[in-house]
Scaffold this active site. Structure first.
Site, PDB file in Angstrom:
ATOM      1  N   GLU A  85       0.810  -1.232   0.000  1.00  0.00           N
ATOM      2  CA  GLU A  85       0.000   0.000   0.000  1.00  0.00           C
ATOM      3  C   GLU A  85       0.839   1.277   0.000  1.00  0.00           C
ATOM      4  O   GLU A  85       0.296   2.373  -0.145  1.00  0.00           O
ATOM      5  CB  GLU A  85      -0.944   0.004   1.219  1.00  0.00           C
ATOM      6  CG  GLU A  85      -2.084  -1.000   1.148  1.00  0.00           C
ATOM      7  CD  GLU A  85      -1.707  -2.394   1.640  1.00  0.00           C
ATOM      8  OE1 GLU A  85      -0.497  -2.722   1.695  1.00  0.00           O
ATOM      9  OE2 GLU A  85      -2.632  -3.173   1.975  1.00  0.00           O
ATOM     10  N   HIS A 129      -0.208 -11.590   0.826  1.00  0.00           N
ATOM     11  CA  HIS A 129      -0.010 -11.061   2.173  1.00  0.00           C
ATOM     12  C   HIS A 129       0.076 -12.192   3.197  1.00  0.00           C
ATOM     13  O   HIS A 129      -0.857 -12.975   3.340  1.00  0.00           O
ATOM     14  CB  HIS A 129      -1.158 -10.113   2.541  1.00  0.00           C
ATOM     15  CG  HIS A 129      -1.014  -9.559   3.918  1.00  0.00           C
ATOM     16  ND1 HIS A 129      -0.100  -8.583   4.223  1.00  0.00           N
ATOM     17  CD2 HIS A 129      -1.615  -9.881   5.075  1.00  0.00           C
ATOM     18  CE1 HIS A 129      -0.175  -8.318   5.509  1.00  0.00           C
ATOM     19  NE2 HIS A 129      -1.074  -9.092   6.056  1.00  0.00           N
TER      20      HIS A 129
HETATM   21 ZN    ZN Z   1       3.760  -7.968   4.198  1.00  0.00          ZN
HETATM   22 MN    MN Z   2       2.113  -5.072   3.976  1.00  0.00          MN
END
Ligand code: ZN
Ligand code: MN
Length: 264
Positions: A120, A173
């Site tokens: 992000e 993730h």
């Molecule tokens: Zn990560």
């Molecule tokens: Mn991350």
């Protein structure tokens, strides 16, 4: 003493290295949940370890990581509803990067590589670099590289690591890439026995605000990390370190004849 870490050097040692033209690396991560098996610092820890490996190859310096990132998004980091995820506003992150670039420029750094380890962060890091460059001026002699470390993983390696197909970086993730890289660099921080068994999260192609937290697996893991191994981590890291070393040498026209030793 770690010879590539800025925070282990005296200011005189640092100044001498900077004056000799050393590349400075700035890892940029996050403090964010990474499931039940990886630590909150995963993104900054990995970016820092990768920077240290590349810095050793090119006689560089690794600055202390920026360890708070832009807000975790449900479809790429699980979202902001997890305890421990500690994020900053986009403008804060951009300002941090802008200030850091300005300070490195004041030190005399002319080659800066910002290595992003948190998905992000990308556009806010970019904005910080753009704002700093506007202030410093295009003809200051300072050049900045921005790279997301996972982009250096080669297709052949991803095919070997994911025999059933690569689910895509957003769903990675706390999954196989990060877990394997953590097993390579920081095995003592990984709890393999706590990896959840569920399959990949199913998301629509859009986001909703307030976030639909029910879309996100309660473990915080977006696709299974079950097949992670330190050997996969070694292969992935080898790609990233080799690719980034090559890019840094090429873009910053480093003298190959120095054999990668610090140019002291
Ligand atoms: Zn990560
Ligand atoms: Mn991350």
């Amino acid at each position: 003493m770690n010879p590539v870490r800025m925070d282990n050097m005296t200011w005189m040692e640092y100044e001498q290295r900077v004056k000799a033209g050393s590349v400075v690396f700035l890892p940029c991560g996050a403090t964010e949940q990474h499931g039940p098996h990886l630590p909150l610092g995963t993104d900054a820890l990995l970016a820092s370890a990768i920077c240290e490996d590349v810095a050793r190859e090119v006689g560089g310096i690794v600055a202390p990581a920026i360890s708070y990132g832009y807000k975790s998004q449900p479809r790429s980091g699980g979202g902001q509803h997890f305890c421990g995820t500690t994020s900053v506003e986009g403008a804060t992150l951009s300002s941090l990067i802008r200030d850091a670039v300005r300070e490195f420029h004041r030190h005399g750094v002319r080659r800066l590589a910002i290595v992003v380890g948190h998905f992000e962060n990308q556009w806010f890091v970019t904005e910080g670099i753009e704002l700093a460059m506007r202030e410093i001026g295009e003809h200051s002699g300072m050049e900045v590289m921005r790279a997301e470390h996972w982009e250096f993983c080669r297709k052949e390696t991803l095919d070997a690591v994911f025999p059933d197909g690569f689910p895509g970086i957003a769903l990675e993730h706390a999954a196989v890439i990060e877990t394997s890289m953590m097993l390579h660099y920081y095995p003592q921080l990984v709890s393999l026995d706590r990896i959840p068994g569920h399959g990949p999260a199913q998301f629509p192609v859009y986001d909703m605000y307030p976030a639909r937290t029910a879309w996100v697996p309660s473990s915080g893991v977006l696709s299974s990390a079950k097949d992670s191994t330190s050997e996969k981590g070694r292969l992935l890291v080898a790609d990233v370190v080799a690719g980034m070393t090559k890019a840094v040498r090429h873009e910053f026209a480093l003298d190959e004849q120095r054999g990668g030793q610090p140019s002291l």
